[in-house]
Scaffold this active site. Structure first.
Site, PDB file in Angstrom:
ATOM      1  N   ARG A 106      -0.984  -0.588   4.072  1.00 48.86           N
ATOM      2  CA  ARG A 106       0.461  -0.416   3.821  1.00 48.86           C
ATOM      3  C   ARG A 106       1.191  -1.243   4.863  1.00 48.86           C
ATOM      4  O   ARG A 106       1.059  -1.012   6.063  1.00 48.86           O
ATOM      5  CB  ARG A 106       0.848   1.059   3.941  1.00 48.86           C
ATOM      6  CG  ARG A 106       2.349   1.277   3.945  1.00 48.86           C
ATOM      7  CD  ARG A 106       2.757   2.711   3.765  1.00 48.86           C
ATOM      8  NE  ARG A 106       2.553   3.152   2.403  1.00 48.86           N
ATOM      9  CZ  ARG A 106       3.104   4.249   1.872  1.00 48.86           C
ATOM     10  NH1 ARG A 106       3.893   5.021   2.611  1.00 48.86           N
ATOM     11  NH2 ARG A 106       2.866   4.578   0.619  1.00 48.86           N
ATOM     12  N   HIS A 133       4.176  -1.387  -5.198  1.00 49.00           N
ATOM     13  CA  HIS A 133       3.463  -0.142  -4.887  1.00 49.00           C
ATOM     14  C   HIS A 133       2.549   0.157  -6.091  1.00 49.00           C
ATOM     15  O   HIS A 133       2.778   1.093  -6.857  1.00 49.00           O
ATOM     16  CB  HIS A 133       4.477   0.972  -4.653  1.00 49.00           C
ATOM     17  CG  HIS A 133       3.925   2.174  -3.942  1.00 49.00           C
ATOM     18  ND1 HIS A 133       2.618   2.260  -3.508  1.00 49.00           N
ATOM     19  CD2 HIS A 133       4.515   3.348  -3.584  1.00 49.00           C
ATOM     20  CE1 HIS A 133       2.434   3.438  -2.921  1.00 49.00           C
ATOM     21  NE2 HIS A 133       3.565   4.110  -2.954  1.00 49.00           N
ATOM     22  N   GLN A 136       0.931   3.642  -6.806  1.00 45.89           N
ATOM     23  CA  GLN A 136       1.924   4.603  -7.295  1.00 45.89           C
ATOM     24  C   GLN A 136       2.098   4.447  -8.815  1.00 45.89           C
ATOM     25  O   GLN A 136       2.117   5.429  -9.559  1.00 45.89           O
ATOM     26  CB  GLN A 136       3.267   4.352  -6.583  1.00 45.89           C
ATOM     27  CG  GLN A 136       4.379   5.279  -7.017  1.00 45.89           C
ATOM     28  CD  GLN A 136       4.150   6.709  -6.596  1.00 45.89           C
ATOM     29  OE1 GLN A 136       3.908   6.984  -5.434  1.00 45.89           O
ATOM     30  NE2 GLN A 136       4.222   7.643  -7.539  1.00 45.89           N
ATOM     31  N   ASP A 227      13.855   6.721  -7.142  1.00 47.06           N
ATOM     32  CA  ASP A 227      13.243   6.603  -5.811  1.00 47.06           C
ATOM     33  C   ASP A 227      14.411   6.503  -4.817  1.00 47.06           C
ATOM     34  O   ASP A 227      15.573   6.317  -5.230  1.00 47.06           O
ATOM     35  CB  ASP A 227      12.349   5.342  -5.785  1.00 47.06           C
ATOM     36  CG  ASP A 227      11.636   5.121  -4.452  1.00 47.06           C
ATOM     37  OD1 ASP A 227      11.550   6.075  -3.645  1.00 47.06           O
ATOM     38  OD2 ASP A 227      11.168   3.988  -4.207  1.00 47.06           O
ATOM     39  N   CYS A 267       8.695   9.231  -7.003  1.00 47.02           N
ATOM     40  CA  CYS A 267       7.447   8.943  -6.274  1.00 47.02           C
ATOM     41  C   CYS A 267       7.331   9.768  -4.991  1.00 47.02           C
ATOM     42  O   CYS A 267       6.239   9.923  -4.469  1.00 47.02           O
ATOM     43  CB  CYS A 267       7.351   7.451  -5.963  1.00 47.02           C
ATOM     44  SG  CYS A 267       8.709   6.869  -4.938  1.00 47.02           S
ATOM     45  N   ARG A 295      -1.947  10.778  -7.843  1.00 49.76           N
ATOM     46  CA  ARG A 295      -2.271   9.707  -6.897  1.00 49.76           C
ATOM     47  C   ARG A 295      -3.759   9.748  -6.536  1.00 49.76           C
ATOM     48  O   ARG A 295      -4.441   8.746  -6.466  1.00 49.76           O
ATOM     49  CB  ARG A 295      -1.429   9.850  -5.603  1.00 49.76           C
ATOM     50  CG  ARG A 295       0.063   9.665  -5.763  1.00 49.76           C
ATOM     51  CD  ARG A 295       0.432   8.250  -6.146  1.00 49.76           C
ATOM     52  NE  ARG A 295      -0.131   7.260  -5.262  1.00 49.76           N
ATOM     53  CZ  ARG A 295       0.411   6.847  -4.112  1.00 49.76           C
ATOM     54  NH1 ARG A 295       1.575   7.317  -3.739  1.00 49.76           N
ATOM     55  NH2 ARG A 295      -0.178   5.927  -3.363  1.00 49.76           N
TER      56      ARG A 295
HETATM   57  N1   CP Z   1       4.847   8.017  -2.828  1.00 53.54           N
HETATM   58  C1   CP Z   1       4.285   7.620  -1.673  1.00 53.54           C
HETATM   59  O1   CP Z   1       3.728   6.523  -1.547  1.00 53.54           O
HETATM   60  O2   CP Z   1       4.389   8.555  -0.693  1.00 53.54           O
HETATM   61  P1   CP Z   1       3.973   8.338   0.829  1.00 53.54           P
HETATM   62  O3   CP Z   1       4.966   7.385   1.443  1.00 53.54           O
HETATM   63  O4   CP Z   1       4.051   9.712   1.425  1.00 53.54           O
HETATM   64  O5   CP Z   1       2.585   7.783   0.878  1.00 53.54           O
HETATM   65  N1  NVA Z   2      10.523   2.597  -2.070  1.00 53.23           N
HETATM   66  C1  NVA Z   2      10.010   3.510  -1.086  1.00 53.23           C
HETATM   67  C2  NVA Z   2       8.753   4.158  -1.588  1.00 53.23           C
HETATM   68  C3  NVA Z   2       8.155   5.155  -0.659  1.00 53.23           C
HETATM   69  C4  NVA Z   2       6.904   5.759  -1.202  1.00 53.23           C
HETATM   70  C5  NVA Z   2       9.757   2.788   0.217  1.00 53.23           C
HETATM   71  O1  NVA Z   2       9.238   1.672   0.197  1.00 53.23           O
HETATM   72  O2  NVA Z   2      10.090   3.347   1.263  1.00 53.23           O
END
Ligand code: CP
Ligand code: NVA
Length: 308
Positions: A106, A133, A136, A227, A267, A295
């Site tokens: 990430r 993502h 997701q 989101d 999400c 997930r």
């Molecule tokens: N939806 C998602 O990716 O959640 P986290 O940021 O908690 O991993």
């Molecule tokens: N769009 C959000 C998703 C978090 C799971 C971010 O990138 O923070």
């Protein structure tokens, strides 16, 4: 018994790293894992987790998915490893490839993820970047598959920021043939290159609609999805953002325009009464926690294909 098939791409950096057939296969496999019809052993396999941003669901669901496959995970916290000190990605990738069997990463830029994949000899999985993502989106479409028989009959409306989550929904929606509508304020549209790629995949490019009108986008929708308005790393100018996103909240009014059996997805994590009202979040149409559970199942399926 369904068996995991090796994917053509060694990596999962983008929703487009799987073909339409592979995507259906991963979703089918995920369903088998969820129904406990499938038990696979990946003993001694190790998944390294490199998270430059916070995470609850992605990190824990990967840890549990790997443990259910009989393997283990190593949490490579960038702050306590040399990654945080700025060791070049090409060195880190070559070293970690010798210890781990796959890496879930990430980070901020998609190009950093691509740099990892260029130097790594083991699969790299996108656990979220600023651009996409894709894990997701796998869980989102598994959740949709559980509710509706055919993706071709589904209208998925995403209301809010045209961000990483929206981008991956667009790509996955195009592969699966679902209609995707994105309603976002001016200036917050999804990535133009992703929109173009999706239009090339759809047989009918009218199935992807981007506009600035949440009410029109919600009309007859089967899925309402939102989101956060500010993704991780973009938390400045909150007040300005809230002004720009005024009217882009999923609430009972928007829900009343959708199909009467529409489901609500997010999400997570969510800001109540910003992108979604508490009522809409907690209402009977919510499948948000099923989505969060999924997930784990989709990642178990993905890992079993990548590690096969
Ligand atoms: N939806 C998602 O990716 O959640 P986290 O940021 O908690 O991993
Ligand atoms: N769009 C959000 C998703 C978090 C799971 C971010 O990138 O923070």
């Amino acid at each position: 018994m369904l068996k995991p098939q090796k994917l053509v791409s060694a990596n999962f950096l983008s929703s487009l790293d799987v073909s339409k057939e592979e995507l259906f296969h991963v979703l089918e496999l995920a369903r088998e894992f969820k129904n406990k019809n499938l038990k696979l052993e990946f003993k001694d396999k190790v998944l390294g987790l490199i998270f430059d941003k916070s995470s609850t669901r992605t990190r824990v669901s990967f840890q549990v998915a790997m443990s259910r496959l009989g393997g283990t995970t190593i949490d490579l916290n960038p702050n306590t490893s040399q990654i945080g000190r700025g060791e070049p990605i090409k060195d880190t990738a070559r070293v970690l490839s010798r210890y781990c069997d796959a890496l879930a990463i990430r980070t901020f830029s998609q190009s950093d993820l691509e740099e990892y994949s260029k130097w790594s000899s083991v699969p790299i999985i996108n656990a979220l970047t600023d651009l996409e993502h894709p894990c997701q989106a796998l869980a989102d479409f598994l959740t949709i598959k559980e509710e509706f028989t055919n993706f071709k009959d589904v209208i998925l409306t995403f209301v809010g920021d045209g961000n990483n989550v929206a981008n991956s929904l667009i790509l996955c929606g195009a592969l699966l043939g679902a209609e995707v509508r994105i309603a976002c304020p001016n200036g917050y549209e999804p990535n133009a290159s992703i929109v173009n790629k999706a239009k090339q995949i759809y047989n009918n490019e009218d199935l992807l609609k981007i506009n600035n009108d949440p009410c029109a986008a919600a009309e007859g929708a089967n899925v309402l999805y939102t989101d956060v308005w500010s993704s991780m790393g973009e938390e400045i100018n909150q007040k300005e953002k809230e002004r720009d996103f005024n009217g882009f909240t999923i609430d009972n009014n928007l829900l009343s325009r959708a199909h009467k059996e529409a489901i609500v997805l997010h999400c997570l994590p969510a800001y109540r009464n910003k992108e979604i009202t508490d009522d809409a979040f907690e209402g009977k149409q919510n499948r948000i926690f099923e989505q969060a559970e999924n997930r784990m199942h989709v990642q178990q399926a993905l890992l079993s294909c990548l590690l096969s």
